[in-house]
Scaffold this active site. Structure first.
Site, mmCIF file in Angstrom:
data_model
loop_
_atom_site.group_PDB
_atom_site.id
_atom_site.type_symbol
_atom_site.label_atom_id
_atom_site.label_comp_id
_atom_site.label_asym_id
_atom_site.label_seq_id
_atom_site.Cartn_x
_atom_site.Cartn_y
_atom_site.Cartn_z
ATOM 1 N N ALA A 44 21.585 14.826 8.299
ATOM 2 C CA ALA A 44 20.346 14.066 8.092
ATOM 3 C C ALA A 44 20.536 12.970 7.068
ATOM 4 O O ALA A 44 19.647 12.687 6.264
ATOM 5 C CB ALA A 44 19.221 15.009 7.662
ATOM 6 N N HIS A 74 0.587 -14.395 -2.924
ATOM 7 C CA HIS A 74 -0.449 -13.633 -2.210
ATOM 8 C C HIS A 74 -0.818 -14.369 -0.922
ATOM 9 O O HIS A 74 -0.983 -15.592 -0.929
ATOM 10 C CB HIS A 74 -1.690 -13.501 -3.093
ATOM 11 C CG HIS A 74 -2.845 -12.854 -2.383
ATOM 12 N ND1 HIS A 74 -2.920 -11.494 -2.186
ATOM 13 C CD2 HIS A 74 -3.957 -13.391 -1.816
ATOM 14 C CE1 HIS A 74 -4.042 -11.212 -1.551
ATOM 15 N NE2 HIS A 74 -4.693 -12.350 -1.298
#
Length: 480
Positions: free
Chosen positions: A197, A459
């Site tokens: 994994a 932003h």
């Protein structure tokens, strides 16, 4: 006869300033940088793809690049299959053409490996196709068998990389594949088993799960992503299980058999014997150094107990004029780590101050969501006796993530409680592989959580989550 690209040999025993054995990320970058520094440089590399020479090593040919191409294709397929309706986009049931998907992947690889060959020609790096072997020292120079032709080199760089580790008594072949074989599966398996994994197992398991395979991942370790921060690992496991990946931890692999129909794996889990059948089995349990053809014993090249080439802090082996870099010396088996070592070593040979900061190497797992980190986990910092403070901010409170329709995950900042110095930053979410570079840059200059928090982030962007997590270190996040 060896295949030549680039420079021309002037004699049967031509002499190079630098000869690199291996054309992967460590080797080809070292060769290019050495040539830029004015050294007469050559590289000998034996990698072939499709029966033809192909520079770039495992990363470009059967690792980093092709796996990311398949990840992108499978993510697009899943998006069209499941995620477009909420955008008001109606799509009929999509179909996957695996052969075309593989062809696209191969095309991406061709462009990049061909690009390395072009860079060799541009920088006048002589390229030998075949194996490189240390033969003997001749005065101040080494005689190297480069693809069947002996040449001399004042400096030899061993950059032969690594190979997939096989399970004892279980060779690769047929339905049992390693990373390169997993990239060539020509139809979606009904049931896919993955042993390991780690990064490779998660990424390739995710590819075939998205395309419709039922994926079972068997891991010997008792927990998940134990190298990652605990909070990241916990969130990642939740997300992957939600997607349908079936994990089993703490298993002990027993007998593995394959026949024409598939593979049968017997393993022990919680004291019980379990037998599972798979159409394909990916074995991804790590990698081993590729030193078999170097003639290490013949010339006395020192290897450690695991077979890695021993080097000092300047990448010098025990043999004068012989250096080693990349996977073959161990440490983080990452292409970008190998590349930086290639640049650093070439500059050291030139008398410059080459350097690699191993404390801020970024780690990335290109699953969905992506996982990325640099520096110490919170647990590692505390184990070193450091007092820490942490800040965390979720993508679910970020306008760009909501607009993308992918608000999964968060960013976690770990800082020193006394000095505010950044110790580590850990991320899980969409596109975080592109956000970690900012962290590495600030940490490289010894920056603080305050430095990160005071930096203006545009932003709306995903990067605002990084800023907010840094603000959260002192409990002053604005949007939470």
């Amino acid at each position: 006869m060896p295949l030549w690209r680039g420079g021309t040999l002037r004699s049967d025993m031509d002499t190079f300033d630098v000869l690199v054995i291996g054309g992967g990320p460590a080797g080809y970058v070292a060769a290019i940088r050495a040539a830029q520094l004015g050294f007469k440089t050559a590289c000998v590399d034996a990698f072939e793809r499709g029966g033809k020479p192909s520079l770039g090593g495992t990363c470009l040919n059967v690792g980093c690049i092709p796996s990311k191409a398949l990840l992108d294709s499978s993510e697009r397929f899943e998006m069209i299959s499941h995620d477009t309706a909420e955008h008001g986009i109606q799509v009929a049931q999509p179909q996957i053409d695996v052969s075309k998907m593989l062809a696209r992947k191969d095309g991406v690889v061709d462009k990049l490996t061909g690009g390395v060959a072009f860079l060799f020609r541009k920088n006048k790096v002589t390229s030998f196709h075949g194996y490189g072997k240390l033969v003997r020292q001749d005065g101040q120079e080494w005689v190297v068998d480069a693809a069947g032709t002996e040449v001399k080199a004042k400096n030899v760089i061993v950059a032969t990389g690594s190979n997939p580790r096989a399970l004892p008594g279980v060779p690769f072949g047929g339905h049992i594949v390693e990373n390169s074989g997993a990239l060539q599966i020509d139809q979606v398996p009904g049931k896919l088993g993955v042993i390991g994994a780690g990064v490779i197992g998660l990424e390739l398991g995710s590819v075939w799960r998205r395309l419709g395979a039922q994926v079972t991942i068997l891991e010997a370790m008792p927990g998940f992503l134990m190298a990652a921060d605990d909070a990241i690992a916990k969130e990642a496991l939740k997300q992957f299980q939600k997607q349908g990946l079936d994990f089993h931890f703490g298993v002990k692999i027993g007998e593995i058999k394959q026949d024409d129909s598939g593979v049968t794996v017997t393993y022990e889990e919680n004291g019980s014997q379990v037998t599972a059948q798979f159409d394909k089995l990916i074995v991804s349990i790590g990698r081993v150094p590729n030193t078999g053809g170097l003639n290490a014993d013949g010339v006395g090249l020192a290897l450690d107990e695991r077979g890695f080439v021993k080097v000092d802090q300047h990448y010098r082996t025990n043999l004068p004029g012989v250096y080693a870099i990349g996977d073959v010396i161990g440490g983080a088996m990452l292409a970008h780590k190998a590349e930086e070592e290639g640049v650093a070593l070439a500059e050291m040979i030139a008398g410059q101050a080459g350097h690699v900061n191993y404390d801020v190497i970024p780690w990335i797992i290109y699953t969905s969501p992506e996982i990325a980190w640099a520096g110490l986990t919170e647990k590692q910092a505390k184990e070193r006796g450091l007092n820490v403070k942490t800040g965390q901010f979720p993508f679910s409170a970020n306008g760009r993530a909501l607009g993308h329709g992918d608000p999964r995950g968060f960013v976690k900042v770990v800082a020193d409680a006394q000095t505010d110095k950044l110790l580590g930053v850990h991320m899980i979410g969409g596109g975080v592989s592109e956000l970690i570079g900012e962290i590495v840059a600030i940490m490289e200059f010894g920056g603080s959580a305050e430095d990160l928090a005071r930096t203006i982030h545009a932003h709306p962007t995903l990067s605002e989550v990084v800023k907010e997590a840094a603000l959260a270190v002192d409990k002053r996040a604005i949007h939470m």
